[in-house]
Design a protein around this motif. Structure first.
Motif, PDB file in Angstrom:
ATOM      1  N   ARG A 111     -31.682  20.016  38.252  1.00 53.87           N
ATOM      2  CA  ARG A 111     -31.824  20.268  36.593  1.00 53.87           C
ATOM      3  C   ARG A 111     -32.367  21.815  36.630  1.00 53.87           C
ATOM      4  O   ARG A 111     -31.643  22.352  35.877  1.00 53.87           O
ATOM      5  CB  ARG A 111     -32.730  19.131  36.227  1.00 53.87           C
ATOM      6  N   THR A 112     -33.393  22.050  37.379  1.00 54.00           N
ATOM      7  CA  THR A 112     -33.768  23.601  37.368  1.00 54.00           C
ATOM      8  C   THR A 112     -32.578  24.593  37.598  1.00 54.00           C
ATOM      9  O   THR A 112     -32.533  25.685  36.813  1.00 54.00           O
ATOM     10  CB  THR A 112     -34.782  23.735  38.273  1.00 54.00           C
ATOM     11  N   VAL A 113     -31.813  24.348  38.621  1.00 51.01           N
ATOM     12  CA  VAL A 113     -30.822  25.276  38.937  1.00 51.01           C
ATOM     13  C   VAL A 113     -29.462  25.436  37.760  1.00 51.01           C
ATOM     14  O   VAL A 113     -29.206  26.296  37.262  1.00 51.01           O
ATOM     15  CB  VAL A 113     -29.942  25.098  40.281  1.00 51.01           C
ATOM     16  N   LEU A 114     -29.460  24.118  37.305  1.00 47.63           N
ATOM     17  CA  LEU A 114     -28.411  24.163  36.215  1.00 47.63           C
ATOM     18  C   LEU A 114     -28.570  24.732  34.788  1.00 47.63           C
ATOM     19  O   LEU A 114     -27.999  25.397  34.267  1.00 47.63           O
ATOM     20  CB  LEU A 114     -27.786  22.699  36.195  1.00 47.63           C
ATOM     21  N   VAL A 115     -29.940  24.440  34.576  1.00 45.94           N
ATOM     22  CA  VAL A 115     -30.412  24.969  33.260  1.00 45.94           C
ATOM     23  C   VAL A 115     -30.440  26.428  33.315  1.00 45.94           C
ATOM     24  O   VAL A 115     -30.469  27.285  32.540  1.00 45.94           O
ATOM     25  CB  VAL A 115     -31.911  24.308  32.738  1.00 45.94           C
ATOM     26  N   THR A 116     -31.011  26.939  34.620  1.00 48.26           N
ATOM     27  CA  THR A 116     -31.104  28.528  34.779  1.00 48.26           C
ATOM     28  C   THR A 116     -29.824  29.110  34.671  1.00 48.26           C
ATOM     29  O   THR A 116     -29.749  30.119  34.034  1.00 48.26           O
ATOM     30  CB  THR A 116     -32.079  28.781  36.193  1.00 48.26           C
ATOM     31  N   ARG A 117     -28.904  28.526  35.259  1.00 44.96           N
ATOM     32  CA  ARG A 117     -27.498  29.091  35.153  1.00 44.96           C
ATOM     33  C   ARG A 117     -26.959  29.065  33.620  1.00 44.96           C
ATOM     34  O   ARG A 117     -26.402  30.228  33.197  1.00 44.96           O
ATOM     35  CB  ARG A 117     -26.414  28.338  35.969  1.00 44.96           C
ATOM     36  N   ALA A 118     -27.256  27.974  33.001  1.00 47.56           N
ATOM     37  CA  ALA A 118     -26.814  28.047  31.593  1.00 47.56           C
ATOM     38  C   ALA A 118     -27.911  29.100  30.772  1.00 47.56           C
ATOM     39  O   ALA A 118     -27.071  29.885  29.911  1.00 47.56           O
ATOM     40  CB  ALA A 118     -27.179  26.737  30.919  1.00 47.56           C
ATOM     41  N   GLU A 119     -29.059  29.253  30.996  1.00 47.76           N
ATOM     42  CA  GLU A 119     -29.625  30.321  30.400  1.00 47.76           C
ATOM     43  C   GLU A 119     -29.040  31.555  30.607  1.00 47.76           C
ATOM     44  O   GLU A 119     -29.081  32.438  29.804  1.00 47.76           O
ATOM     45  CB  GLU A 119     -31.169  30.249  30.783  1.00 47.76           C
ATOM     46  N   ARG A 120     -28.772  32.018  31.754  1.00 49.00           N
ATOM     47  CA  ARG A 120     -28.081  33.218  32.281  1.00 49.00           C
ATOM     48  C   ARG A 120     -27.046  33.352  31.511  1.00 49.00           C
ATOM     49  O   ARG A 120     -26.645  34.864  31.544  1.00 49.00           O
ATOM     50  CB  ARG A 120     -27.834  33.390  33.680  1.00 49.00           C
ATOM     51  N   LEU A 121     -26.120  32.569  30.850  1.00 50.57           N
ATOM     52  CA  LEU A 121     -25.172  32.772  30.194  1.00 50.57           C
ATOM     53  C   LEU A 121     -25.520  32.918  28.797  1.00 50.57           C
ATOM     54  O   LEU A 121     -24.432  33.290  27.914  1.00 50.57           O
ATOM     55  CB  LEU A 121     -23.994  31.717  30.442  1.00 50.57           C
ATOM     56  N   ARG A 122     -26.533  32.777  28.395  1.00 51.62           N
ATOM     57  CA  ARG A 122     -26.921  33.024  26.744  1.00 51.62           C
ATOM     58  C   ARG A 122     -26.353  34.034  26.213  1.00 51.62           C
ATOM     59  O   ARG A 122     -25.645  34.072  25.088  1.00 51.62           O
ATOM     60  CB  ARG A 122     -28.288  32.954  26.667  1.00 51.62           C
TER      61      ARG A 122
ATOM     62  N   GLY B 169     -20.568  26.282  37.232  1.00 51.49           N
ATOM     63  CA  GLY B 169     -20.606  24.901  37.611  1.00 51.49           C
ATOM     64  C   GLY B 169     -21.169  24.008  36.532  1.00 51.49           C
ATOM     65  O   GLY B 169     -21.432  22.724  36.793  1.00 51.49           O
ATOM     66  N   LEU B 170     -20.941  24.502  35.281  1.00 47.04           N
ATOM     67  CA  LEU B 170     -21.652  23.648  34.152  1.00 47.04           C
ATOM     68  C   LEU B 170     -20.782  22.805  33.640  1.00 47.04           C
ATOM     69  O   LEU B 170     -21.120  21.759  32.717  1.00 47.04           O
ATOM     70  CB  LEU B 170     -22.110  24.565  33.047  1.00 47.04           C
ATOM     71  N   PHE B 171     -19.445  22.607  34.193  1.00 42.12           N
ATOM     72  CA  PHE B 171     -18.518  21.740  33.747  1.00 42.12           C
ATOM     73  C   PHE B 171     -18.558  20.395  34.799  1.00 42.12           C
ATOM     74  O   PHE B 171     -17.991  19.490  34.781  1.00 42.12           O
ATOM     75  CB  PHE B 171     -17.204  21.964  33.707  1.00 42.12           C
ATOM     76  N   LYS B 172     -19.381  20.625  35.887  1.00 41.38           N
ATOM     77  CA  LYS B 172     -19.569  19.620  36.936  1.00 41.38           C
ATOM     78  C   LYS B 172     -21.153  18.838  36.832  1.00 41.38           C
ATOM     79  O   LYS B 172     -21.631  18.137  37.841  1.00 41.38           O
ATOM     80  CB  LYS B 172     -19.476  20.297  38.146  1.00 41.38           C
ATOM     81  N   VAL B 173     -21.800  18.922  35.939  1.00 42.71           N
ATOM     82  CA  VAL B 173     -23.102  18.435  35.727  1.00 42.71           C
ATOM     83  C   VAL B 173     -23.152  16.777  36.005  1.00 42.71           C
ATOM     84  O   VAL B 173     -23.757  16.506  37.005  1.00 42.71           O
ATOM     85  CB  VAL B 173     -23.674  18.736  34.279  1.00 42.71           C
ATOM     86  N   MET B 174     -22.102  16.189  35.429  1.00 43.30           N
ATOM     87  CA  MET B 174     -22.100  14.871  35.505  1.00 43.30           C
ATOM     88  C   MET B 174     -20.872  14.183  36.233  1.00 43.30           C
ATOM     89  O   MET B 174     -20.492  13.214  36.336  1.00 43.30           O
ATOM     90  CB  MET B 174     -22.101  14.312  33.920  1.00 43.30           C
ATOM     91  N   LEU B 175     -20.149  15.348  36.736  1.00 39.52           N
ATOM     92  CA  LEU B 175     -19.054  14.943  37.499  1.00 39.52           C
ATOM     93  C   LEU B 175     -19.538  13.985  39.166  1.00 39.52           C
ATOM     94  O   LEU B 175     -20.644  14.530  39.493  1.00 39.52           O
ATOM     95  CB  LEU B 175     -18.224  16.090  38.186  1.00 39.52           C
ATOM     96  N   PRO B 176     -18.726  13.105  39.522  1.00 34.79           N
ATOM     97  CA  PRO B 176     -19.391  12.341  40.660  1.00 34.79           C
ATOM     98  C   PRO B 176     -19.633  13.350  41.863  1.00 34.79           C
ATOM     99  O   PRO B 176     -18.571  14.355  41.938  1.00 34.79           O
ATOM    100  CB  PRO B 176     -18.202  11.588  40.825  1.00 34.79           C
ATOM    101  N   ALA B 177     -20.252  13.118  42.555  1.00 33.15           N
ATOM    102  CA  ALA B 177     -20.794  14.100  43.686  1.00 33.15           C
ATOM    103  C   ALA B 177     -19.608  14.098  44.623  1.00 33.15           C
ATOM    104  O   ALA B 177     -19.237  15.115  45.195  1.00 33.15           O
ATOM    105  CB  ALA B 177     -22.055  13.658  44.732  1.00 33.15           C
TER     106      ALA B 177
END
Length: 129
Positions: A8-19, A47-55
């Protein structure tokens, strides 16, 4: 990275960097009536299209809370981009509920495949006063 808090932390940080990039492209996206290719490429690269993609397909298999936090962070830059990424992620989750054969057809050859699906509404309407 573990699947819960660390992801969660990594993905949210990645999203914030794209703001800023997303905000810079938002007007063009609105004018074109589609999210710009530059924004889509950046979101894919993060990797934000893979948030809920199966591992098993290289996704994070994250839950709804992580998804909502990531989408909120994307929306701070461009609400339309957040909508698109949200639809794709929840579609990946839906497809993750289907038989493995179907999942393999969609994601097996190319785990970077982005899908958008819909489900028919279910339920019964009841008239009330």
């Amino acid at each position: 990275m573990t699947r819960s808090t660390d992801a969660r932390t990594v993905l949210v940080t990645r999203a914030e960097r794209l703001r800023q990039l997303l905000a810079d492209n938002a007007c063009q996206s609105a004018e074109d009536r589609r999210v710009t290719e530059a924004s889509i490429a950046a979101l894919k690269g993060a990797g934000l299209f893979k948030v809920m993609l199966p591992a098993r397909y290289g996704g994070y298999e994250a839950g709804v809370r992580t998804s909502l936090e990531v989408m909120a962070a994307i929306a701070h830059g461009d609400g339309a981009a957040a909508w698109v990424v949200s639809l794709a992620n929840h579609s990946a989750w839906d497809i993750g509920l289907l038989p493995t054969r179907v999942q393999d057809e969609l994601f097996g050859a190319d785990p970077d495949t982005v899908v958008c699906s819909s489900l028919p509404p279910v339920g019964t309407a009841v008239a009330v006063d």
